[in-house]
Design a protein around this motif. Structure first.
Motif, PDB file in Angstrom:
ATOM      1  N   ARG A  52      33.582  31.572  39.403  1.00 50.09           N
ATOM      2  CA  ARG A  52      34.859  30.920  39.114  1.00 50.09           C
ATOM      3  C   ARG A  52      35.959  31.943  38.852  1.00 50.09           C
ATOM      4  O   ARG A  52      37.075  31.838  39.365  1.00 50.09           O
ATOM      5  CB  ARG A  52      34.698  30.025  37.884  1.00 50.09           C
ATOM      6  CG  ARG A  52      35.434  28.714  37.963  1.00 50.09           C
ATOM      7  CD  ARG A  52      35.286  27.970  36.653  1.00 50.09           C
ATOM      8  NE  ARG A  52      36.308  28.385  35.707  1.00 50.09           N
ATOM      9  CZ  ARG A  52      37.523  27.831  35.637  1.00 50.09           C
ATOM     10  NH1 ARG A  52      37.833  26.862  36.452  1.00 50.09           N
ATOM     11  NH2 ARG A  52      38.401  28.247  34.755  1.00 50.09           N
ATOM     12  N   MET A  54      35.879  35.089  39.786  1.00 56.00           N
ATOM     13  CA  MET A  54      36.121  35.881  41.004  1.00 56.00           C
ATOM     14  C   MET A  54      37.087  35.164  41.923  1.00 56.00           C
ATOM     15  O   MET A  54      37.833  35.803  42.664  1.00 56.00           O
ATOM     16  CB  MET A  54      34.808  36.161  41.736  1.00 56.00           C
ATOM     17  CG  MET A  54      34.122  37.424  41.255  1.00 56.00           C
ATOM     18  SD  MET A  54      32.631  37.745  42.171  1.00 56.00           S
ATOM     19  CE  MET A  54      33.272  38.681  43.527  1.00 56.00           C
ATOM     20  N   TYR A  55      37.060  33.843  41.873  1.00 51.04           N
ATOM     21  CA  TYR A  55      38.026  33.103  42.685  1.00 51.04           C
ATOM     22  C   TYR A  55      39.446  33.428  42.235  1.00 51.04           C
ATOM     23  O   TYR A  55      40.323  33.709  43.053  1.00 51.04           O
ATOM     24  CB  TYR A  55      37.766  31.594  42.580  1.00 51.04           C
ATOM     25  CG  TYR A  55      38.737  30.787  43.390  1.00 51.04           C
ATOM     26  CD1 TYR A  55      38.569  30.649  44.758  1.00 51.04           C
ATOM     27  CD2 TYR A  55      39.844  30.199  42.789  1.00 51.04           C
ATOM     28  CE1 TYR A  55      39.476  29.950  45.508  1.00 51.04           C
ATOM     29  CE2 TYR A  55      40.761  29.485  43.545  1.00 51.04           C
ATOM     30  CZ  TYR A  55      40.567  29.367  44.903  1.00 51.04           C
ATOM     31  OH  TYR A  55      41.466  28.679  45.651  1.00 51.04           O
ATOM     32  N   GLY A  58      39.728  37.671  42.551  1.00 47.65           N
ATOM     33  CA  GLY A  58      39.550  38.232  43.883  1.00 47.65           C
ATOM     34  C   GLY A  58      40.262  37.473  44.968  1.00 47.65           C
ATOM     35  O   GLY A  58      41.143  37.999  45.649  1.00 47.65           O
ATOM     36  N   VAL A  59      39.901  36.199  45.121  1.00 47.69           N
ATOM     37  CA  VAL A  59      40.420  35.430  46.257  1.00 47.69           C
ATOM     38  C   VAL A  59      41.929  35.252  46.148  1.00 47.69           C
ATOM     39  O   VAL A  59      42.658  35.397  47.132  1.00 47.69           O
ATOM     40  CB  VAL A  59      39.711  34.057  46.338  1.00 47.69           C
ATOM     41  CG1 VAL A  59      40.248  33.247  47.492  1.00 47.69           C
ATOM     42  CG2 VAL A  59      38.218  34.249  46.492  1.00 47.69           C
ATOM     43  N   LEU A  62      43.928  38.168  47.364  1.00 45.79           N
ATOM     44  CA  LEU A  62      43.748  38.597  48.750  1.00 45.79           C
ATOM     45  C   LEU A  62      45.068  38.709  49.501  1.00 45.79           C
ATOM     46  O   LEU A  62      45.295  39.667  50.219  1.00 45.79           O
ATOM     47  CB  LEU A  62      42.835  37.613  49.482  1.00 45.79           C
ATOM     48  CG  LEU A  62      41.366  38.019  49.622  1.00 45.79           C
ATOM     49  CD1 LEU A  62      40.610  36.960  50.391  1.00 45.79           C
ATOM     50  CD2 LEU A  62      41.250  39.351  50.333  1.00 45.79           C
ATOM     51  N   SER A 160      35.281  42.474  41.854  1.00 46.62           N
ATOM     52  CA  SER A 160      36.346  42.169  42.832  1.00 46.62           C
ATOM     53  C   SER A 160      37.146  43.395  43.249  1.00 46.62           C
ATOM     54  O   SER A 160      37.475  43.547  44.430  1.00 46.62           O
ATOM     55  CB  SER A 160      37.315  41.140  42.244  1.00 46.62           C
ATOM     56  OG  SER A 160      36.641  39.980  41.890  1.00 46.62           O
ATOM     57  N   LEU A 164      38.311  44.461  46.999  1.00 44.18           N
ATOM     58  CA  LEU A 164      39.723  44.353  47.399  1.00 44.18           C
ATOM     59  C   LEU A 164      40.235  45.706  47.890  1.00 44.18           C
ATOM     60  O   LEU A 164      41.021  45.782  48.842  1.00 44.18           O
ATOM     61  CB  LEU A 164      40.565  43.866  46.219  1.00 44.18           C
ATOM     62  CG  LEU A 164      40.414  42.392  45.849  1.00 44.18           C
ATOM     63  CD1 LEU A 164      41.080  42.108  44.529  1.00 44.18           C
ATOM     64  CD2 LEU A 164      41.012  41.518  46.931  1.00 44.18           C
TER      65      LEU A 164
END
Lengths: 267, 159
Positions: A52, A54-55, A58-59, A62, A160, A164
């Motif tokens: 959760r 990392m979303y 990280g995401v 992006l 992350s 990245l």
């Protein structure tokens, strides 16, 4: 006479207070670091929490990483080609772009970007949880806030940031490729072969990766520390968020010099 | 947000990151090159290696056949001892000669191999006898100036 003495001692007190305050803060940070590491076992027991976070770290970072990486690569390609062409070595632009990205720009710039994109958000989130007494409520329910709130964010950040950074590097090299090959007319084969012959796996790629891991620990720890120890007011949270970005930038740049000195001393 | 969708995005992100790392190691750093498992080492002694570095390429007829794996100094003979790892696909005769060459005028230095005519092949740990040192630009300029000066004095004597 006693008034004079008091003024002198007051001066020394005012001189010493910032120093002792900084030392106290440093000690508290060190203690908190150990606490977070000890609580990090929860990341293995409940990976759902890490996914959760990392979303969010990280995401959600992006887009900024992809766009900045591409433009850094484009600009590097243009600038380097312009300078190198004066010596008639415009062909090695691929090598210069790849080396500068993998060694320095990739780890440092992505750490700075992530600390301002995700680090500040983490601080604000934890700070607000503290302000609204959610952390205290958790403690009342016998849930350790360090394990439940801080540790998953810490683990997610450490996972992350290196990923990245790798994406940033690849997109940057692609940007350099676009400019060098399609805009300036460097030969495709020369671009890649010069890069392959100059970039060393151990010296460049692995060292860059190690750098990004160190930066990851630094920026995510500063973020959770500032959030967790923010003054529980709206003003305190805003100050903590600012401090996260400022301190992360300073620590990343300072650490970069130390790490580079260690890694490339041998050459 | 739904659990499944969240996992999907994070999975995609991790896959992207790992793909980027693999790209960096394989395409950019060219890790697929020579692996040390299938290589044999040969020693060579040089009077002067110039700017030769560890991991410099070893070429024969312009093809990279190995890399410099170690550079050491022989305290008895006062020579540089270079260990060269050559890919075991390539065999060279025992009377092979090695010379330190420069790519371009001021480029990187590498070792050039000129194979001989002996039927016996170099084995792991052999010493190559026929070597020629690096061209050091300063020495070359010195020699050039020296010969020019000699020419000058020769002319005046003739007159």
């Amino acid at each position: 006479m006693s008034d004079y003495l008091q003024r002198v001692s007051g001066f020394f007190q005012a001189l010493g207070r910032p120093v002792t305050e900084q030392l106290v803060a440093l000690g508290r940070a060190a203690r908190f670091f150990v606490e977070v590491i000890l609580a990090s076992g929860i990341c293995l027991r409940r990976p759902g929490l890490v996914v959760r976070e990392m979303y969010f770290i990280g995401v959600m970072s992006l887009v900024i990483i992809l766009v900045s990486g591409l433009f850094v690569g484009l600009v590097l390609g243009l600038q380097m080609y312009d300078t190198l062409e004066r010596f008639g070595s415009g062909d090695i632009v691929g090598m210069v772009v790849a080396l500068s990205l993998v060694r320095e720009l990739g780890p440092v710039l992505s750490a700075l970007l992530i600390s301002s994109r995700a680090g500040s958000a983490v601080t604000a989130e934890i700070g607000l949880m503290k302000t609204t007494e959610q952390l205290t409520a958790m403690e009342m329910m016998a849930i350790q806030p360090v394990a439940r709130v801080v540790a998953p964010r810490f683990c997610a950040g450490i996972l992350s940031v290196p990923l990245l950074t790798a994406i940033f590097n690849v997109v940057g090299i692609f940007g350099g490729y676009l400019v060098a090959v399609h805009l300036l007319g460097v030969d495709t084969g020369t671009f890649w072969s010069q890069m392959e012959s100059a970039v060393d796996f151990r010296m460049d790629v692995v060292n860059g990766f190690i750098k990004s891991v160190f930066f990851a620990v630094a920026i995510i720890f500063i973020a959770v520390f500032q959030g967790f120890h923010a003054t529980a007011t709206a003003e305190g949270v805003s100050l903590a968020t600012t401090q996260t970005v400022v301190k992360s930038a300073l620590v990343v740049l300072g650490m970069d010099f130390v790490l580079t000195a260690f890694m490339f001393r041998g050459i | 947000m739904k659990r499944q969708l969240l996992d999907f995005w994070v999975g995609l992100f991790v896959a992207l990151g790992i793909a980027a790392l693999v790209f960096l190691s394989l395409r950019v750093a060219n890790l697929t090159g020579l692996d040390d498992g299938s290589a044999y080492s040969v020693l060579a002694e040089f009077d002067n290696i110039g700017g030769l570095k560890v991991r410099a390429p070893v070429k024969s007829a312009g093809v990279t056949v190995g890399r410099v794996s170690d550079i050491d100094y022989d305290t008895v003979q006062h020579k540089a001892v270079v260990t060269v790892a050559i890919d075991s696909r390539y065999q060279f005769s025992t009377d092979t000669s090695m010379s330190i060459l420069t790519s371009g005028l001021l480029g990187e230095q590498y070792i050039g191999i000129q194979t001989g005519s002996d039927s016996e092949m170099l084995q792991d740990g052999d010493l190559v006898w026929l070597t020629s040192s690096a061209m050091v630009l300063e020495n070359l300029i010195g020699e050039f100036l020296f010969s020019k000066a000699k020419e000058g004095t020769g002319d005046t004597e003739a007159q």
